[in-house]
Design an enzyme around this catalytic site. Sequence first.
Site, PDB file in Angstrom:
ATOM      1  N   HIS A 102      -3.537   4.418   4.736  1.00 16.39           N
ATOM      2  CA  HIS A 102      -4.699   3.515   4.754  1.00 16.39           C
ATOM      3  C   HIS A 102      -5.920   4.206   4.163  1.00 16.39           C
ATOM      4  O   HIS A 102      -6.605   3.664   3.300  1.00 16.39           O
ATOM      5  CB  HIS A 102      -4.970   3.077   6.190  1.00 16.39           C
ATOM      6  CG  HIS A 102      -6.171   2.193   6.331  1.00 16.39           C
ATOM      7  ND1 HIS A 102      -6.189   0.887   5.884  1.00 16.39           N
ATOM      8  CD2 HIS A 102      -7.394   2.424   6.866  1.00 16.39           C
ATOM      9  CE1 HIS A 102      -7.365   0.358   6.146  1.00 16.39           C
ATOM     10  NE2 HIS A 102      -8.114   1.269   6.730  1.00 16.39           N
ATOM     11  N   TYR A 156       4.066   4.781  11.446  1.00 13.81           N
ATOM     12  CA  TYR A 156       4.323   3.357  11.637  1.00 13.81           C
ATOM     13  C   TYR A 156       5.155   2.700  10.533  1.00 13.81           C
ATOM     14  O   TYR A 156       5.381   1.492  10.573  1.00 13.81           O
ATOM     15  CB  TYR A 156       3.001   2.592  11.808  1.00 13.81           C
ATOM     16  CG  TYR A 156       1.997   2.757  10.671  1.00 13.81           C
ATOM     17  CD1 TYR A 156       2.078   1.981   9.523  1.00 13.81           C
ATOM     18  CD2 TYR A 156       0.962   3.683  10.766  1.00 13.81           C
ATOM     19  CE1 TYR A 156       1.155   2.120   8.500  1.00 13.81           C
ATOM     20  CE2 TYR A 156       0.039   3.837   9.750  1.00 13.81           C
ATOM     21  CZ  TYR A 156       0.134   3.050   8.622  1.00 13.81           C
ATOM     22  OH  TYR A 156      -0.781   3.194   7.606  1.00 13.81           O
ATOM     23  N   ARG A 182       0.860  -1.180   0.000  1.00  8.50           N
ATOM     24  CA  ARG A 182       0.000   0.000   0.000  1.00  8.50           C
ATOM     25  C   ARG A 182       0.898   1.232   0.000  1.00  8.50           C
ATOM     26  O   ARG A 182       1.467   1.598   1.021  1.00  8.50           O
ATOM     27  CB  ARG A 182      -0.924  -0.032   1.213  1.00  8.50           C
ATOM     28  CG  ARG A 182      -1.680   1.271   1.433  1.00  8.50           C
ATOM     29  CD  ARG A 182      -2.815   1.114   2.428  1.00  8.50           C
ATOM     30  NE  ARG A 182      -2.407   0.579   3.714  1.00  8.50           N
ATOM     31  CZ  ARG A 182      -1.833   1.261   4.695  1.00  8.50           C
ATOM     32  NH1 ARG A 182      -1.530   2.533   4.510  1.00  8.50           N
ATOM     33  NH2 ARG A 182      -1.537   0.696   5.848  1.00  8.50           N
TER      34      ARG A 182
END
Length: 367
Positions: A261, A270, A257
């Site tokens: 998100h 993160y 990805r």
Amino acid sequence: MHHDDLLPRDTPVSLIDANGAVVADERYALPDAETLLRAYQGLLEGRRINDQAYALVRQGRMAVYPSSHGQEACQVGAALVLGGRDWLFPTYRDSVAVIMRGVAPAHAMVLLKGDWHSGYDPAEHRVAPQSTPLATQLLHAVGFAQAAKRRGEDTVVLALCGDGATSEGDFHEALNFAAVFHVPVVFFVQNNEFAISVPLSRQTAAPSLAHKAIGYGMPGQRVDGNDVAAVLAVLGEAVQHARDGGGPSLIEAHTYRMQAHTNADDDTRYRERDEVKAWADRDPLIRMRTYLIEQGLLDDQAENRLTAGAESIASALRDALNADSDLDAEDLFRHVTAERSPQLEEQWQLLRGEIERATLTEAGGHR
């Protein structure tokens, strides 16, 4: 089937490497030139749709958009391997696959815009509504495949999910039922390394997600999810396996990805930028473009034509989302049941009265 036939490969299947070079494979053949050109067109259109939708979110024209930027090879492969009678059960991140199945881009974005319905007729396009809760669509897909089998229909169901969904109980129930009742469904896991901020290492201790298949008695396979040729070959084989009565399969695509998100996520908290950069070098679009050019299948004129087509789709999407919606409040009650209950009718009359009073008040204030 011998248990060795159920195990996936140690390394994902790849037919075209990150540099655009062909990788020989004893089992999987490279799709023909026409198919690869169609796949490249899908990659171009998918990338443009992803980027345009992300921009519309920032402009306040969409409520949320889970981008599949970088995962377009999975989206394109999922759409192209299905026949006219087959069904796709997508997640919230699979808008590109939904559009490639024939749903108008503007209709595919209705749910993400914040409306109350999916924006398209599932039966018309053989695409189930996009699912936001993780893994729930897998149970729906299995039930649909079981029904199609009992009716004797030539239908294969392709159920999409992400790596995070494999930690849900619905994932286990769906795979177990599919295997026990031998239904024509293919589970396609797009492993993009993160379930929001949770890395794959916190999702499973298995060698790969595809290895979970053997526990259910179905074949599993791993594929380079940034290689659209490999995705087409591996998924195509699984779909044909199901169509021939071979039962379900679990395919894991290794991809990434590239963006957050959703627009509500800060992925810098993160994951490291060096990691993102490393995956950018494996871009599925650049890989296929390099291969096609080197094979003499793509020139500047064709590239410009395909790019213009993708831009036309983005322009139409932009115009549709920038237009104000013509809302009918009665739709909240019109489609709940085939026949409206007295309770629903009472609620509608109450709401209609509130709307009429508000309209009269507003009209009075503008005299």
